[in-house]
Design an enzyme around this catalytic site. Structure first.
Site, PDB file in Angstrom:
ATOM      1  CG  HIS A  14      94.278   4.312  43.683  1.00 13.32           C
ATOM      2  ND1 HIS A  14      95.620   4.449  43.946  1.00 13.32           N
ATOM      3  CD2 HIS A  14      93.713   3.866  44.834  1.00 13.32           C
ATOM      4  CE1 HIS A  14      95.852   4.105  45.211  1.00 13.32           C
ATOM      5  NE2 HIS A  14      94.706   3.747  45.770  1.00 13.32           N
TER       6      HIS A  14
ATOM      7  CD  GLU B 199      94.742   6.601  50.149  1.00 18.97           C
ATOM      8  OE1 GLU B 199      93.995   6.376  49.178  1.00 18.97           O
ATOM      9  OE2 GLU B 199      94.494   7.438  51.015  1.00 18.97           O
TER      10      GLU B 199
ATOM     11  NE  ARG C 110      92.194   6.168  47.439  1.00 16.93           N
ATOM     12  CZ  ARG C 110      91.607   4.991  47.586  1.00 16.93           C
ATOM     13  NH1 ARG C 110      90.512   4.708  46.902  1.00 16.93           N
ATOM     14  NH2 ARG C 110      92.110   4.091  48.393  1.00 16.93           N
TER      15      ARG C 110
ATOM     16  CG  HIS D   6      90.689   2.637  42.559  1.00 18.75           C
ATOM     17  ND1 HIS D   6      91.147   1.342  42.552  1.00 18.75           N
ATOM     18  CD2 HIS D   6      90.423   2.926  43.858  1.00 18.75           C
ATOM     19  CE1 HIS D   6      91.147   0.869  43.790  1.00 18.75           C
ATOM     20  NE2 HIS D   6      90.698   1.802  44.595  1.00 18.75           N
TER      21      HIS D   6
END
Lengths: 580, 274
Positions: free
Chosen positions: A238, A255, A286, A351
């Site tokens: 992430h 986000e 991402r 992530h």
């Protein structure tokens, strides 16, 4: 301990894991009439799903009426760089709206539009405003809703129970073995069908947004039981985790901060996404944003704590507090930063695992009879890179499908029983962790594993680093054979817990490093410094992993399974991308 | 407070070690890094000094509510409590929550909460929702943002159970069999305020739930890590509703107390024991 009695339970369907996909699977199995048990390592409602912040992607079209399933499908395929399981991406895009509406009927509460329907927010890689959300705590809302639905159904829940082994009778998975964490008492379960919903394995990295529980148990258990895994090299970093203070490094910054208008700048004050993706800027996918931040820092334009600035201070301060309340609290409390007045410092954090157990898209079945997988534990839906918001949809759509699939398999199966010699082997493993002759400390092994993975199998990879990492992982294999908990007490023993988890993480690390070495290209979340472009060959191939142990792990490039009826949509998207 | 104020250095912690049969505070000393939270310190002690130290934790992001403990005598999430916010000139005490039986060290048996939750009737949409007003043609609910905001405050709860821990009714009077506690008052409030919920929850709130036992000391509100106004926004409005509906003199005079005849029997026996 050999005289110790073993608590035994019998179910039609047993689900391992109480995150969103596990709960949704258990509800579905129970509704389909199966006697259903749910086993989880922690307390109910604490699973990693609570960390999901931004929202649930579903093409309801409430905010952008032009949205529809086929655009969502195309976005997912483009985000995944066309390595996705096409059928999974299709089912997900088609069914997510129904699953979102269903949650509302089960009591979930989401933010509204002025027309009083579910509101939807913009997110990276989604063509339309698509994410159903409630503030920045959408995962918690979903987990609480599913949790309540589960406890008011006929599902039996076994909290703080760790499963160390799946048990097979011939080719079929017929149950599993483990212990109750609070007491250390051994337990076994027989089940006509078993669903793995154990999530990802972020704890193989030091810098991760993942919960303590995310130790890849399902990947390792499935592998040992003979299932295939797919595309494990694709680990999503992430782009925005906290980088300071050290204790919270890796902690997720949603986000939604960028979705709501947050701007990324480097130490020179440049809005650097203009250089990497001028069209999508902060809302690029991402993988792109994570690599961009990493590159800025590496080239000397990082912030004092080694990240990038993420700024929402230009937005109305009340709006920020209302739309991003937990981010506001998190930075104020943990970093002493008021995000309505000053920028955050952020950097990439491990992530999500796009890879996982290879399953039948329609029912979650693995190659092994009686064994199913869903959610992050399964692979294929997200290809080489997952779009934000697609995991919460994924766990609902495929959790339900796996639950139904498992219930059907259980229905078709006769009674099962656990072969005694396998139960004895599983028991001996735990006995060894507690009283064996080994002296390898699991805490140390875990720390060393995290270092190897961070150094050699991180966001950028190359042959040399990967080969070195694999060599070091093999050294850890030898040490792992001698794991023993520093304490032999039975009740709530953290060392015992980590022994088996470290073994699982080691197996997963082998898969990632070997997959990353084999895939000689850069695609989605997988970036090779020595193979920086796309490869036509690898663009058409998944990597399938199976084997008996970490020593004879086999990796087989296998053509992506396409579907004729979706070909037009995929080609149209590829053309559109080329044109722009 | 700012980044520059973050301090490291040597700190002394006193951690409660023991189980149901008893225990004591044990001294540990460790080198800390700037910005470290109590959970970091406890886990470092577990790694380097006391490998059998039992502690329940999970997300380490103040989102799962697993690592509740009493730090310097006050319930806190260990993952959200910075060492440098605690007085530097004295040891930091870390003890398990007292309203629940200890399992070992910092881990308590909170299963009673799960049994209470199971008693609460889940959200059940009203029958015959009005098309176009309460539900649209796609089966999606139509709800105002204002209603969402009101419910959402309570749904922020991460079930850390610290409000239960400080509630006098539970902590001091041990009336776990007569009062559901602030956490579940809040849960019932969120259900009760759902504009499309079809269940009359008044009896459960008043009888099994035991809302009358709350004497509004607001201790629960003070410790809530999510800043939920438990007493003011959840408990007091429900107390008022109970009083209005049960004790309205005019309705009594007319003999039509809304819940008359539907009252459930005294619930003591069926509420979960601790």
């Amino acid at each position: 301990m050999s005289e110790q009695s073993i608590e035994h339970h019998d179910y039609d369907v047993l689900v391992l894991g109480s995150g969103g996909s596990g709960l949704r699977a258990a509800i579905a199995a129970s509704e389909a009439g199966a006697r259903t048990g749910l086993v989880c390592k922690s307390l109910l409602g604490k699973a990693h799903t609570v960390m999901a912040e931004g929202g649930l992607a579903a093409s309801l079209g409430n905010v952008d009426p032009k949205d529809n399933w086929s655009t969502h499908f195309q976005d997912t395929m483009f985000g995944g760089k066309y390595l996705n399981n096409w059928r999974m991406a299709e089912l997900h895009a088609k069914e997510a709206p129904d699953r979102a509406r269903e949650l509302e009927h089960w009591g979930a509460v989401f933010d509204r539009t002025p027309q009083r329907t579910m509101s939807q927010r913009a997110f990276g890689g989604h063509s339309y405003r698509r994410l159903v959300h409630i503030g920045d705590r959408t995962g918690l809302e979903m987990i609480r809703t599913l949790h309540d639905r589960t406890v008011h159904s006929d599902v039996d829940v076994f909290m703080e129970t760790t499963i160390t082994r799946l048990i097979k009778d011939g080719e079929r998975v017929v149950g599993c073995f483990g212990y109750r964490r609070q007491t250390g008492e051994l337990c076994s379960f027989s089940a006509r069908a078993l669903v793995l919903a154990t999530g990802g394995s972020g704890r193989i990295y030091k810098i991760t947004s993942n919960s303590q529980d995310c130790t890849g148990d399902g990947y390792a258990l499935a592998y040992e039981a003979g299932a295939q895994l797919v595309d494990m090299e694709f680990v999503q970093f992430h782009p925005t985790g906290m980088v300071y203070p050290p204790g919270v490094a890796g902690l997720l910054v949603t986000e939604a901060v960028r979705g709501e208008g947050g701007i990324l700048r480097n130490a020179l004050g440049e809005r650097f996404m203009e250089r990497y993706d001028p069209k999508r800027m902060e809302l690029s996918t991402r993988d792109v944003v994570a690599r961009s931040i990493y590159t800025e820092v590496k080239e000397g334009r990082g912030t004092p704590h080694g990240g990038a600035y993420l700024d929402v201070s230009h937005l109305d301060s009340d709006y920020v507090k209302r739309k991003l309340p937990s981010m506001y609290d998190q930075f104020l409390e943990l970093a002493g930063v008021d995000i309505t007045k000053e920028p955050m410092q952020v950097g990439p954090t491990c992530h999500y695992f796009m890879g996982g157990v290879k399953v039948d898209a329609d029912n979650g079945a693995s190659r092994v009879p009686g064994l199913f997988a869903t959610g992050e534990c399964s692979g294929g839906m997200n290809g080489a890179n997952r779009l934000g918001g697609n995991s919460l949809g994924d766990l609902l759509v495929f959790g339900r499908r796996a639950g139904i699939g498992a219930a059907e398999a259980a229905n078709a199966s006769g009674p099962v029983s656990l072969p005694a010699e396998q139960v004895a082997e599983a028991q001996a493993e735990i006995e060894g962790f507690l009283h064996g002759s080994g002296a390898e400390n699991p805490f140390h092994l875990h720390r060393d594993l995290q270092k190897i993975m961070g150094d050699g199998v991180g966001i950028f990879r190359d042959r040399e680093g990967l080969s070195e990492a694999i060599g070091k992982l093999e050294e850890l294999d030898a040490r792992a054979a001698n794991l023993r908990a520093p304490s032999d007490r039975l009740d709530y023993n953290p060392g015992l817990q980590l022994c088996r988890e470290v073994k699982n993480m080691l197996t997963v690390s082998h898969m990632i490093a070997r997959g990353a070495l084999l895939r000689e290209e850069s695609r989605g979340a997988h970036s090779r410094l020595d193979h920086t472009g796309y490869s036509d060959y690898w663009g058409e191939h998944n990597i399938i992993i199976d084997g008996d142990s970490t020593h004879d792990m086999s990796l087989t490039p296998t053509p992506v399974v396409k579907r004729d009826e979706l070909d037009e949509l995929v080609e149209a998207r590829k053309e559109a991308e080329k044109a722009s | 407070m700012s980044e520059t104020a973050m301090a490291g250095g040597t700190r002394r912690l006193q951690i409660w070690r023991g189980d149901l049969t008893g225990g004591e505070l044990v001294d540990y000393e460790l080198e800390t890094e700037p910005g470290m939270v109590v959970l970091d310190a406890v886990l470092e002690i577990q790694r380097s000094q006391a490998p059998d130290l039992a502690v329940r934790w999970n997300c380490k992001a103040a989102k799962c509510g697993s690592c509740s403990a009493e730090v310097n005598g006050r319930p806190r999430l260990m993952c959200k409590t910075r060492l440098d916010h605690l007085p530097a000139d004295q040891p930091i005490t870390v003890e398990p929550m007292r309203a629940f039986p200890p399992i070992r060290d910092l881990v308590t048996d909170v299963s009673w909460n799960y049994r209470v939750n199971k008693q609460i009737t889940p959200f059940t949409p009203r029958e015959n929702l009005k098309p176009g007003v309460e539900i649209n043609e796609k089966g999606e609910f139509l709800i105002d943002q204002a209603d969402t905001d009101r419910m959402s405050e309570f749904r922020k709860c991460i079930e850390c159970f610290m409000c239960q821990d400080v509630c006098h009714i539970l902590r001091d009077h041990r009336m776990h069999n007569r009062y559901y506690g602030p956490r579940f008052m809040m849960r019932m409030a969120s259900l009760d305020m759902h504009p499309l919920d079809g269940v009359d929850r008044l009896d459960q709130i008043a009888d099994e739930g035991g809302i009358g036992l709350c004497n509004i000391t607001k201790c629960c509100t003070e410790v809530c890590p999510e800043g939920i106004h438990i007493t003011d926004n959840a408990i007091i409005p429900m107390k008022e509703r109970v009083v209005d509906q049960r004790h309205d003199p005019l309705l009594k005079l007319l003999g039509c107390t809304p819940n008359k005849g539907r009252r459930k029997p005294p619930p003591r026996a069926e509420t979960p024991e601790l």
